[in-house]
Design a protein around this motif. Structure first.
Motif, PDB file in Angstrom:
ATOM      1  N   GLN A 185       3.251   5.364  13.719  1.00 40.52           N
ATOM      2  CA  GLN A 185       3.929   4.090  13.918  1.00 40.52           C
ATOM      3  C   GLN A 185       2.912   2.977  14.011  1.00 40.52           C
ATOM      4  O   GLN A 185       2.066   2.967  14.917  1.00 40.52           O
ATOM      5  CB  GLN A 185       4.791   4.122  15.186  1.00 40.52           C
ATOM      6  N   LYS A 201       6.428  -1.787  13.071  1.00 38.82           N
ATOM      7  CA  LYS A 201       7.075  -0.975  12.034  1.00 38.82           C
ATOM      8  C   LYS A 201       7.782   0.226  12.643  1.00 38.82           C
ATOM      9  O   LYS A 201       7.515   0.622  13.772  1.00 38.82           O
ATOM     10  CB  LYS A 201       6.045  -0.516  11.011  1.00 38.82           C
ATOM     11  N   GLU A 202       8.654   0.808  11.844  1.00 38.63           N
ATOM     12  CA  GLU A 202       9.347   2.024  12.261  1.00 38.63           C
ATOM     13  C   GLU A 202       8.376   3.205  12.260  1.00 38.63           C
ATOM     14  O   GLU A 202       7.400   3.230  11.510  1.00 38.63           O
ATOM     15  CB  GLU A 202      10.488   2.334  11.289  1.00 38.63           C
ATOM     16  N   ARG A 203       8.693   4.176  13.095  1.00 40.27           N
ATOM     17  CA  ARG A 203       7.908   5.408  13.068  1.00 40.27           C
ATOM     18  C   ARG A 203       8.227   6.152  11.772  1.00 40.27           C
ATOM     19  O   ARG A 203       9.402   6.345  11.436  1.00 40.27           O
ATOM     20  CB  ARG A 203       8.242   6.270  14.277  1.00 40.27           C
ATOM     21  N   GLU A 204       7.191   6.573  11.053  1.00 41.52           N
ATOM     22  CA  GLU A 204       7.409   7.194   9.763  1.00 41.52           C
ATOM     23  C   GLU A 204       6.782   8.582   9.685  1.00 41.52           C
ATOM     24  O   GLU A 204       5.789   8.880  10.360  1.00 41.52           O
ATOM     25  CB  GLU A 204       6.857   6.308   8.634  1.00 41.52           C
ATOM     26  N   ARG A 260      12.939  12.016  11.975  1.00 39.79           N
ATOM     27  CA  ARG A 260      12.515  11.936  13.374  1.00 39.79           C
ATOM     28  C   ARG A 260      13.512  12.601  14.317  1.00 39.79           C
ATOM     29  O   ARG A 260      13.116  13.278  15.268  1.00 39.79           O
ATOM     30  CB  ARG A 260      12.354  10.470  13.784  1.00 39.79           C
ATOM     31  N   HIS A 261      14.797  12.406  14.064  1.00 45.05           N
ATOM     32  CA  HIS A 261      15.809  12.893  15.001  1.00 45.05           C
ATOM     33  C   HIS A 261      15.943  14.409  14.974  1.00 45.05           C
ATOM     34  O   HIS A 261      16.664  14.983  15.782  1.00 45.05           O
ATOM     35  CB  HIS A 261      17.163  12.233  14.714  1.00 45.05           C
TER      36      HIS A 261
END
Length: 128
Positions: free
Chosen positions: A39, A43-46, A112-113
């Motif tokens: 991350q 920004k979004e965690r990628e 991620r989820h």
């Protein structure tokens, strides 16, 4: 419960290399799929890379193929991310994640989820 601790981050010049480690405690990682995410500020965690519980299959974000290598040593309860040819845009906090649920495809490993356990992250800064 699995506790994950990342290490190995730091400051490196562009073109350099780093190897991140993710050490687990609480449970053996033998039956956990493992992933690395990152991350950057704002920004979004990628997704970065993932490895199956056996270590037999690995997955990478397209832009990291051939540059980053994920591996694991189940005997040491540790997962690694070797990062080569680093660029300033690789600057981010890098997180490792673990999950024991069945995963069938890249879409599972890169989501991620679909990971239950996360480390606190390690900062990687690449200077130009």
């Amino acid at each position: 419960q699995v506790q994950l601790v990342e290490s190995g981050g730091g400051l490196v010049q562009a073109g350099g290399s780093l190897r991140l480690s993710c050490a687990a405690s609480g449970r053996t990682l033998t039956y956990y799929h493992m992933g690395w995410f990152r991350q950057a500020p704002g920004k979004e965690r990628e997704f970065v890379a993932a490895i199956t519980w056996s270590g037999g299959v690995t997955y990478y974000r397209d832009s990291m193929k051939g540059l980053f290598t994920i591996s694991r040593d189940n005997a040491k309860n540790t997962v690694y991310l070797q990062m080569n040819s680093l660029k300033p845009e690789d600057t981010a906090v890098y997180y490792c994640a673990a999950d024991s649920r069945v995963k069938l495809a890249y879409s599972d490993y890169s989501a991620r989820h679909k990971y239950d356990y996360w480390g606190q992250g390690t900062q990687v800064t690449v200077s130009s």
